[in-house]
Design an enzyme around this catalytic site. Sequence first.
Site, PDB file in Angstrom:
ATOM      1  N   PHE A 124       0.859  -1.193   0.000  1.00 25.39           N
ATOM      2  CA  PHE A 124       0.000   0.000   0.000  1.00 25.39           C
ATOM      3  C   PHE A 124       0.887   1.232   0.000  1.00 25.39           C
ATOM      4  CE2 PHE A 124      -2.442   3.500   1.698  1.00 25.39           C
ATOM      5  CZ  PHE A 124      -3.603   3.413   0.949  1.00 25.39           C
ATOM      6  N   ASP A 215       9.037   2.622   1.894  1.00 23.32           N
ATOM      7  CA  ASP A 215       7.864   3.368   2.340  1.00 23.32           C
ATOM      8  C   ASP A 215       7.745   3.185   3.854  1.00 23.32           C
ATOM      9  OD1 ASP A 215       5.337   4.230   3.073  1.00 23.32           O
ATOM     10  OD2 ASP A 215       4.380   3.539   1.229  1.00 23.32           O
ATOM     11  N   LYS A 244       2.536   9.471   8.423  1.00 18.23           N
ATOM     12  CA  LYS A 244       1.610   9.218   9.541  1.00 18.23           C
ATOM     13  C   LYS A 244       2.095   9.706  10.911  1.00 18.23           C
ATOM     14  CE  LYS A 244      -1.314   5.585   7.700  1.00 18.23           C
ATOM     15  NZ  LYS A 244      -0.914   5.089   6.376  1.00 18.23           N
TER      16      LYS A 244
HETATM   17  C1  LIG Z   1      -1.139   5.361   4.994  1.00 16.32           C
HETATM   18  C2  LIG Z   1      -0.065   4.941   4.070  1.00 16.32           C
HETATM   19  C3  LIG Z   1       0.221   5.666   2.891  1.00 16.32           C
HETATM   20  C4  LIG Z   1      -0.617   6.835   2.454  1.00 16.32           C
HETATM   21  O1  LIG Z   1      -0.537   7.907   3.328  1.00 16.32           O
HETATM   22  P1  LIG Z   1      -1.598   9.102   3.211  1.00 16.32           P
HETATM   23  O2  LIG Z   1      -1.116  10.093   4.212  1.00 16.32           O
HETATM   24  O3  LIG Z   1      -2.948   8.533   3.516  1.00 16.32           O
HETATM   25  O4  LIG Z   1      -1.521   9.611   1.824  1.00 16.32           O
HETATM   26  C5  LIG Z   1       1.291   5.258   2.122  1.00 16.32           C
HETATM   27  N1  LIG Z   1       2.049   4.211   2.465  1.00 16.32           N
HETATM   28  C6  LIG Z   1       1.803   3.491   3.575  1.00 16.32           C
HETATM   29  C7  LIG Z   1       2.694   2.337   3.922  1.00 16.32           C
HETATM   30  C8  LIG Z   1       0.731   3.817   4.406  1.00 16.32           C
HETATM   31  O5  LIG Z   1       0.479   3.087   5.495  1.00 16.32           O
END
Ligand SMILES: *Cc1c(COP(=O)(O)O)cnc(C)c1O
Length: 394
Positions: A124, A215, A244
């Site tokens: 994700f 990420d 986050k």
């Molecule tokens: C939540 C998340 C995103 C997206 O972040 P947003 O602030 O909602 O755009 C991207 N990568 C990972 C691993 C995430 O958990």
Amino acid sequence: MKTYGRFPLALERGQGSRVWDTDGREYLDFVAGIATCTLGHGHPVMVEAVTQQIQKLHHVSNLYYIPEQGELAHWLTQHSCADKAFFCNSGAEANEAAIKLARKYAHVKRDIEFPIILTANASFHGRTLATVTATGQPKYQKNFNPLVPGFHYVPYNDFAALQAAVAELDGDRPQVAAILLEPLQGEGGVNPGDREYFQQVRQLCDDTGILLILDEVQVGVGRTGKLWGYENLGIEPDIFSSAKGLGGGIPIGAMLCKAHCDVFEPGDHASTFGGNPFVCGVALAVCQALMRERLLENVQARGEELRAGLAAIAQAYPQLFSGARGWGLINGLVLQPDASVKSIDIVKAAMEQGLLVVPAGPSVVRLVPPLVVTADEVQTALARLKQAIQDVVD
Ligand SMILES: *Cc1c(COP(=O)(O)O)cnc(C)c1O
């Protein structure tokens, strides 16, 4: 717009790891805005930082030097493998910046005309068009094509498959610009990266010039008991994204990289709100508090207690659960493939018991409390979760 399948719950107040709904009912918050409220709710450090910064200066253009942004960049580069930082407002934007940087790097440093980025199945990376394309889950992409070209998918934690994909794509001439992976797949089911796999990926990147992008949006900033998820894997990325937990709940994202990857020049990338004095002042206070209050130790200790409790629950209901997994304070209770219930059923039952948890796909219940959660709160959460599961079974 109805973009969220919402629970029938309205929250209006919070303190530490607890929140209260509009009827005054208390819940233990093991969602924390989905792994975001690093210091929990109403933390004095955040109240103070927000108040001070809004009184001093909250927003100016990036056309001028922003001291708070410089300080945050300095803190982040001092506390990670990165040398440079770009600030934006979300995880998706941080990954977008990483994708753009990797593409430019491929063009100007490696003369690749059509750069390809490899990502993992069940990953994700966000909801913008490029990051939803990077996300290796068809359910997020359905009805949004044409998707962004230049992405290919490989199975996670499978080095032979990755090696084969690179060999095929780079057959005639190099095309693979970067490999983008989560150190632990969060949304995809709290699936930790395999140490040996990541070390092999790192070696492959070193041998070929392919950039390794991690990420860190969900696992960075202390969530795993280390400051960065990659520290659990014994490797360093070339580029990584954060968001986050970085601001403890105020909207901020960052794309960080090592000096050798920084090919951006003035005009290449920008964000109006990105890195403004307000968010950077608050994020810096959150990061400093994380270290000053020794929260990484708390994450490790509370995480072990939580995982032990989850493993005991899994053992008590072997027909429902196959086990528990995670790092630090990102943990999942994993349903059996043929279980009669889905994660959402347990999430709803837990809410009835005064515990907020969140699914990570249909077969994993995810627990991501604030990093300030106490030992008592962990035990209370486990007791409420157990009662909720008993309710579902009955
Ligand atoms: C939540 C998340 C995103 C997206 O972040 P947003 O602030 O909602 O755009 C991207 N990568 C990972 C691993 C995430 O958990």
